[in-house]
Design a protein around this motif. Structure first.
Motif, mmCIF file in Angstrom:
data_model
loop_
_atom_site.group_PDB
_atom_site.id
_atom_site.type_symbol
_atom_site.label_atom_id
_atom_site.label_comp_id
_atom_site.label_asym_id
_atom_site.label_seq_id
_atom_site.Cartn_x
_atom_site.Cartn_y
_atom_site.Cartn_z
ATOM 1 N N ILE A 188 -35.616 -66.201 -22.566
ATOM 2 C CA ILE A 188 -36.716 -66.710 -21.018
ATOM 3 C C ILE A 188 -36.238 -66.005 -19.681
ATOM 4 O O ILE A 188 -34.648 -65.559 -20.139
ATOM 5 C CB ILE A 188 -35.794 -68.097 -20.955
ATOM 6 C CG1 ILE A 188 -36.745 -68.806 -22.200
ATOM 7 C CG2 ILE A 188 -36.797 -68.556 -19.897
ATOM 8 C CD1 ILE A 188 -35.701 -69.953 -21.638
ATOM 9 N N LEU A 189 -36.706 -65.176 -19.525
ATOM 10 C CA LEU A 189 -36.779 -64.752 -18.329
ATOM 11 C C LEU A 189 -36.963 -66.093 -16.962
ATOM 12 O O LEU A 189 -38.275 -66.299 -16.609
ATOM 13 C CB LEU A 189 -37.229 -63.839 -17.983
ATOM 14 C CG LEU A 189 -37.258 -63.294 -16.524
ATOM 15 C CD1 LEU A 189 -36.016 -62.611 -16.303
ATOM 16 C CD2 LEU A 189 -38.019 -61.607 -16.398
ATOM 17 N N MET A 190 -35.856 -66.782 -16.033
ATOM 18 C CA MET A 190 -36.191 -67.097 -14.724
ATOM 19 C C MET A 190 -36.117 -66.164 -14.252
ATOM 20 O O MET A 190 -35.156 -65.081 -13.861
ATOM 21 C CB MET A 190 -35.213 -68.304 -14.727
ATOM 22 C CG MET A 190 -34.826 -69.211 -15.899
ATOM 23 S SD MET A 190 -33.416 -69.810 -15.862
ATOM 24 C CE MET A 190 -33.827 -71.022 -14.264
ATOM 25 N N ILE A 191 -37.069 -66.428 -13.267
ATOM 26 C CA ILE A 191 -37.001 -65.735 -11.264
ATOM 27 C C ILE A 191 -37.471 -66.981 -10.597
ATOM 28 O O ILE A 191 -38.419 -67.967 -10.551
ATOM 29 C CB ILE A 191 -38.480 -65.274 -11.715
ATOM 30 C CG1 ILE A 191 -38.655 -63.862 -12.732
ATOM 31 C CG2 ILE A 191 -38.838 -64.177 -10.538
ATOM 32 C CD1 ILE A 191 -39.668 -63.133 -13.222
ATOM 33 N N GLY A 192 -36.408 -66.658 -9.536
ATOM 34 C CA GLY A 192 -36.636 -67.380 -8.229
ATOM 35 C C GLY A 192 -34.707 -67.691 -7.424
ATOM 36 O O GLY A 192 -34.373 -66.802 -7.699
ATOM 37 N N PRO A 193 -35.003 -68.800 -6.376
ATOM 38 C CA PRO A 193 -33.334 -68.540 -5.327
ATOM 39 C C PRO A 193 -32.753 -68.921 -6.498
ATOM 40 O O PRO A 193 -32.388 -70.156 -6.984
ATOM 41 C CB PRO A 193 -33.816 -69.209 -4.088
ATOM 42 C CG PRO A 193 -35.463 -70.239 -4.547
ATOM 43 C CD PRO A 193 -36.473 -69.240 -6.294
ATOM 44 N N PHE A 194 -31.577 -68.323 -6.285
ATOM 45 C CA PHE A 194 -29.812 -69.309 -6.736
ATOM 46 C C PHE A 194 -28.703 -69.305 -5.570
ATOM 47 O O PHE A 194 -28.850 -68.703 -4.786
ATOM 48 C CB PHE A 194 -29.342 -68.426 -7.700
ATOM 49 C CG PHE A 194 -30.714 -69.000 -8.882
ATOM 50 C CD1 PHE A 194 -30.066 -69.084 -10.744
ATOM 51 C CD2 PHE A 194 -31.775 -68.178 -9.427
ATOM 52 C CE1 PHE A 194 -30.563 -69.539 -11.486
ATOM 53 C CE2 PHE A 194 -32.357 -68.302 -10.427
ATOM 54 C CZ PHE A 194 -31.961 -68.801 -11.634
ATOM 55 N N PRO A 195 -28.496 -70.252 -5.769
ATOM 56 C CA PRO A 195 -26.888 -70.161 -4.382
ATOM 57 C C PRO A 195 -26.391 -68.752 -4.787
ATOM 58 O O PRO A 195 -26.125 -68.344 -5.691
ATOM 59 C CB PRO A 195 -26.554 -71.442 -5.334
ATOM 60 C CG PRO A 195 -27.284 -72.085 -6.627
ATOM 61 C CD PRO A 195 -28.149 -71.112 -7.031
ATOM 62 N N ASP A 196 -26.395 -68.636 -3.457
ATOM 63 C CA ASP A 196 -26.167 -69.424 -1.914
ATOM 64 C C ASP A 196 -27.735 -68.903 -1.389
ATOM 65 O O ASP A 196 -27.779 -67.963 -1.612
ATOM 66 C CB ASP A 196 -24.294 -69.111 -1.494
ATOM 67 C CG ASP A 196 -23.768 -70.129 -2.135
ATOM 68 O OD1 ASP A 196 -23.442 -70.820 -2.209
ATOM 69 O OD2 ASP A 196 -22.359 -69.772 -2.122
ATOM 70 N N PRO A 197 -27.675 -69.388 -0.558
ATOM 71 C CA PRO A 197 -27.551 -70.495 -0.078
ATOM 72 C C PRO A 197 -27.729 -72.010 -1.220
ATOM 73 O O PRO A 197 -28.856 -71.764 -2.652
ATOM 74 C CB PRO A 197 -28.399 -71.329 1.367
ATOM 75 C CG PRO A 197 -29.672 -69.931 0.595
ATOM 76 C CD PRO A 197 -29.197 -69.113 0.237
ATOM 77 N N ILE A 198 -27.060 -73.189 -0.473
ATOM 78 C CA ILE A 198 -26.919 -74.715 -1.347
ATOM 79 C C ILE A 198 -28.672 -74.972 -0.710
ATOM 80 O O ILE A 198 -28.582 -75.632 0.269
ATOM 81 C CB ILE A 198 -25.903 -75.274 -1.520
ATOM 82 C CG1 ILE A 198 -24.585 -74.293 -1.797
ATOM 83 C CG2 ILE A 198 -26.446 -76.849 -1.901
ATOM 84 C CD1 ILE A 198 -24.846 -74.113 -3.117
ATOM 85 N N THR A 199 -29.350 -74.979 -1.976
ATOM 86 C CA THR A 199 -30.298 -75.608 -1.041
ATOM 87 C C THR A 199 -31.347 -77.115 -2.525
ATOM 88 O O THR A 199 -30.172 -76.379 -3.619
ATOM 89 C CB THR A 199 -32.402 -75.198 -0.778
ATOM 90 O OG1 THR A 199 -31.935 -74.232 -2.322
ATOM 91 C CG2 THR A 199 -31.479 -74.464 0.165
ATOM 92 N N GLY A 200 -32.224 -77.860 -2.470
ATOM 93 C CA GLY A 200 -32.699 -78.649 -3.918
ATOM 94 C C GLY A 200 -32.758 -77.281 -5.155
ATOM 95 O O GLY A 200 -32.478 -77.897 -6.223
ATOM 96 N N GLN A 201 -33.505 -76.434 -4.888
ATOM 97 C CA GLN A 201 -34.156 -75.825 -5.898
ATOM 98 C C GLN A 201 -33.196 -74.644 -5.922
ATOM 99 O O GLN A 201 -33.238 -74.507 -7.500
ATOM 100 C CB GLN A 201 -35.478 -74.650 -4.723
ATOM 101 C CG GLN A 201 -35.996 -73.869 -5.935
ATOM 102 C CD GLN A 201 -36.942 -72.707 -4.602
ATOM 103 O OE1 GLN A 201 -37.616 -73.380 -3.762
ATOM 104 N NE2 GLN A 201 -38.113 -72.352 -6.034
#
Length: 369
Positions: free
Chosen positions: A3-16
């Motif tokens: 699997i390839l995941m693409i998106g924002p990761f911590p930090d910053p801390i958000t729900g997403q």
């Protein structure tokens, strides 16, 4: 599965970013090979007014993860590409190369929106841009939303059989134990002080000003309470927030950004979690789920997809957005009926919103044949 995941990761801390980290770790723990591309090149908390605006510096910074992701899809033979894109038109467009490449190479691709702003974004676009967005959405094998009520965001854009629901989950460390619950219930019976917590970025549209105003009114009425506030403060409202902090000096503790053990300690101590949000991008705040799984009562609105996880008089008390008097009364009612809310949230949240359940829900969607 690869699997390839693409998106924002911590930090910053958000729900997403928290959700993406849970999915990454959970899928790997289940034996899957998971690579990830962190699409957030800014790495700072941005105020709402700056989100979705064109910024040449951000565009230049985005070129590296875009190049890396496209090459990965071409050469690494992934079984599926999973993307958590932005909800603004400009923000979404930087994910288009991944969607297009996956489509070209016939690699299944799913996009997962962590918010409730997609329809508003779409409706404000020109017909030409609407068609473009619809085409990219439909290139994907599926579009995932956070709750049943958010499926309607995609009416007339994506066929209903390509829209999937995956509620959020919470990290394992934010699940109260039975012994901790008993102790919390006992303290709630004995303690006259209402222990409140606000745990989110301090943004105007998250209702922080109304909450602080309600607390000032409670103080003026001689009501016995203490509020812990944690999160990053939006620059535009920092002076106003600090004025309220000064007024509530003996009733409020500001902790800044918290995570891990400190965050758990605050949630364990808190009886009432308050998030009177009217945030236009609101989806399904993980902080609400964390409050429930840590045995807290909840005060919130029905903004975005919150109604899919929260019901007034069961999980806590529903409040009106931008109404400090209503919020003040909600706090008083929540403290009065605290025991039933704590018990209900514990019995109904632990299993449904566990990290394991969340990861399994998501995997069952992206592994469809």
């Amino acid at each position: 599965m690869k699997i390839l995941m693409i998106g924002p990761f911590p930090d910053p801390i958000t729900g997403q970013t928290i959700a993406n980290e849970m999915i990454l770790n959970g899928l790997r723990a289940n034996g899957h090979h998971v690579d990830f591309i962190d699409s957030d090149t800014d790495k700072k908390f941005n105020k709402l007014s700056s989100q979705g605006k064109f910024d040449i510096k951000k565009v230049i910074k985005s070129l590296s993860p875009i190049s890396k992701g496209v090459k990965g899809i071409i050469f690494n033979k992934y079984d599926v590409v999973y993307i958590t894109p932005a909800q603004s038109y400009i923000g979404f467009m930087k994910y288009v190369p991944f969607i297009s490449t996956a489509k070209l190479l016939k690699v299944p691709c799913y996009i997962h929106f962590h918010g409730g702003f997609v329809r508003k974004m779409y409706d404000e676009l020109s017909k030409e841009k609407q068609q473009k967005i619809a085409n990219y959405f439909n290139m994907c094998n599926g579009v995932i939303v956070l709750g049943e009520s958010l499926r309607t965001m995609l009416d007339g854009i994506v066929p209903s059989d390509k829209v999937f629901v995956c509620e959020n989950g919470v990290q394992p460390e934010f699940v109260i134990t039975e012994n901790e619950l008993k102790e919390k219930e006992q303290k709630a019976k004995e303690n006259k002080t209402a222990n409140i917590i606000y745990l989110s970025n301090l943004m105007k549209t998250k209702g922080i000003i109304e909450l602080l105003e309600a607390c000032v009114k409670l103080k003026e009425d001689g009501y016995d309470f203490h509020i812990d506030v944690a999160g990053s403060i939006e620059n535009d409202i920092e002076p106003e927030v600090k004025e309220y902090f000064a007024k509530l000096e003996d009733k409020l503790t500001y902790h800044g950004i918290v995570k891990g053990n400190k965050k758990r300690e605050l949630l364990l101590k808190a009886e009432i979690f308050a998030l009177p949000t009217f945030y236009p991008n609101e989806g399904q705040p993980i902080s609400i789920l964390e409050a429930m799984t840590m045995g807290g009562a909840v005060i919130t609105t029905y903004q975005g997809g919150i109604g899919d996880i929260f019901e007034g008089e069961k999980n806590g008390v529903a409040c009106k957005p931008q109404d400090s008097d209503n919020l003040k009364n909600a706090i008083i009612q929540c403290k009065r009926d605290l025991e039933k809310f704590i018990e209900y949230n514990y019995k109904n949240s632990i299993e449904k919103y566990s990290c394991e359940s969340f990861v399994n829900r998501l995997y069952s969607i992206i592994s469809r044949k």
